[in-house]
Design an enzyme around this catalytic site. Structure first.
Site, PDB file in Angstrom:
ATOM      1  CB  ALA A  77      -0.957   0.002   1.199  1.00 56.18           C
ATOM      2  CB  ALA A 122      -2.268   2.378  -2.734  1.00 56.42           C
ATOM      3  CB  ALA A 151      -6.715  -5.173   1.198  1.00 54.31           C
ATOM      4  CG  ASP A 152      -1.508  -4.257   0.280  1.00 56.52           C
ATOM      5  OD1 ASP A 152      -0.787  -3.666   1.088  1.00 56.52           O
ATOM      6  OD2 ASP A 152      -1.828  -5.453   0.413  1.00 56.52           O
ATOM      7  N   GLY A 153      -4.171  -2.144  -2.790  1.00 62.62           N
ATOM      8  CA  GLY A 153      -4.451  -1.192  -3.854  1.00 62.62           C
ATOM      9  C   GLY A 153      -5.517  -0.188  -3.466  1.00 62.62           C
TER      10      GLY A 153
END
Length: 400
Positions: A21, A174, A169-171
């Protein structure tokens, strides 16, 4: 005509985060002109050895590292901590992704950094945030996809909860983190009381916020959304259908007018006058019936025939593409959604282009992903004023 500077030109962003992220926030800002300094441990960022590789180069790194300069620095070493403070002294944004409490242990807590640089925006990315009973637990995107409720509703009714095969989830975190940074910079620069501040970005929270009104539905109706495969509990018809040539297509009829057009395409105009067809609730109750009718029609036509019929009647459908399909898709080609970038080892490589598109100041891929510590001399000697002897001593001590 001279092109205007990129919208984030002049911003200094220090990226000391890993997987995924935090670095993605820095990547987006770098795409739009920020000077991004990637701070790596002397052994290198984890992305350099993760996933697919060619000729010893991580293909994930060449995307995540674009538009960044790389310096190496051991933050667990006191001398490294002092050097980091010098790097951050004139920075606008500091992005970190360590387990909560780590910066404090390294004497780099935000309060101390703000004494050095009051204008610094500190982005703290972690699985569960800086507070709460889970704060100090290891946190990754997979755990965020689990705890957020996403995996629980993803998959088929008779199958297990399904995790995504990419860093979802990280995207999402971010993207959320990027606009949070811009909010913070706007307040810092446009108000009299504006200063730097801390952004506490828990990776699970942005994904949870995108899952619709689940919390409200549960609170008011006691309903727990379950797994429904490709169907949606609030719209029908909506599913994946297979054409006679084997290609899958995704269809959505979330608007009443589109649902009616689909019925006309498949020759079932008679259903439009049915009372249950008049709203989402009725169509969802008859979703299995609608799916069977649509699949029967789609299954008797080729992909080209299906797409042509839907285009003629202005109904919504699209082929479900693999990356091979995407590589020759005329829409992707026309908008240059995939672009070519020169890499010093791999030569010309293709990757996703900069998004979103700005009419006057579009982002650019200005430099390829750097080698480990490629810019140590440029930053430490050229910008911080260290001598060559000091640089050599830091390297010999394993600090850089």
């Amino acid at each position: 005509m001279t092109e205007p500077p990129l919208p984030l030109a002049g911003l200094k962003v220090v990226d000391a985060a890993t997987l995924f992220a935090g670095p993605m926030i820095a990547s987006i800002m770098g795409d739009f002109g920020a000077d991004v300094i990637k701070v790596e441990h002397p052994s290198g960022d984890n992305l350099r050895s993760l996933g697919w590789q060619k000729d010893g180069v991580s293909l994930w790194w060449v995307v995540a590292g674009r538009n960044k300069r790389s310096i190496t620095l051991s933050l667990s070493h006191p001398e490294g901590q002092e050097l980091m403070k010098r790097v951050l002294a004139d920075a606008d944004v500091f992005i970190e992704g360590f387990r909560p409490g780590t910066l404090e242990r390294w004497n780099l807590e935000p309060n101390e950094l703000h004494e050095i640089n009051p204008n610094l925006v500190v982005v703290r990315t972690s699985g569960f945030g800086q507070t709460g009973p889970y704060a100090r637990l290891p946190g990754f995107g997979t755990l965020a996809e689990s705890i957020s409720g996403y995996a629980f509703i993803n998959g088929w009714p008779d199958g297990p909860p399904t995790l995504p095969p990419f860093a979802l989830a990280d995207g999402v975190a971010a993207l959320t983190g990027t606009f949070a940074v811009m909010f913070a910079l706007r307040w810092r620069d446009q108000t009299e009381q504006g200063t730097g501040q801390v952004i506490d970005l828990a990776i699970y929270e942005p994904l949870f916020s995108l899952l619709g009104p689940q919390a409200t539905v549960y609170d008011q109706l006691g309903i727990i959304q379950e797994r429904t495969g490709n169907a949606a509990p609030f719209s029908a018809p909506r599913n994946a259908y297979r054409a006679s040539d084997g290609r899958w297509l995704g269809l959505s009829a979330s608007a009443q007018s589109i649902a009616e057009r689909v019925m006309r395409i498949i020759g079932r105009e008679d259903l439009i006058v049915e009372p249950w067809f008049a709203d989402h609730t009725g169509r969802v109750e008859h979703a299995d019936e609608l799916d069977a009718l649509i699949q029967d029609w789609v299954g008797r036509h080729t992909t080209e025939e299906v797409l042509a019929a839907f285009a003629e009647h202005e109904a919504a459908i699209a082929p479900i593409n693999s990356i091979e399909d995407i590589s020759c898709d005329p829409q992707f080609a026309a908008r240059e959604t995939i672009t070519a970038v020169d890499h010093p080892v791999l030569g010309e490589i293709k990757m996703q282009n900069v998004i979103p598109r700005l009419s006057r100041t579009p982002g650019q891929i200005r430099r390829p992903a750097p080698e480990i510590g490629e810019h140590n001399r440029e930053v430490y000697v050229g910008e911080l004023g260290l001598s060559e002897q000091e640089l050599a001593g830091l390297a010999e001590a394993g600090i850089i």
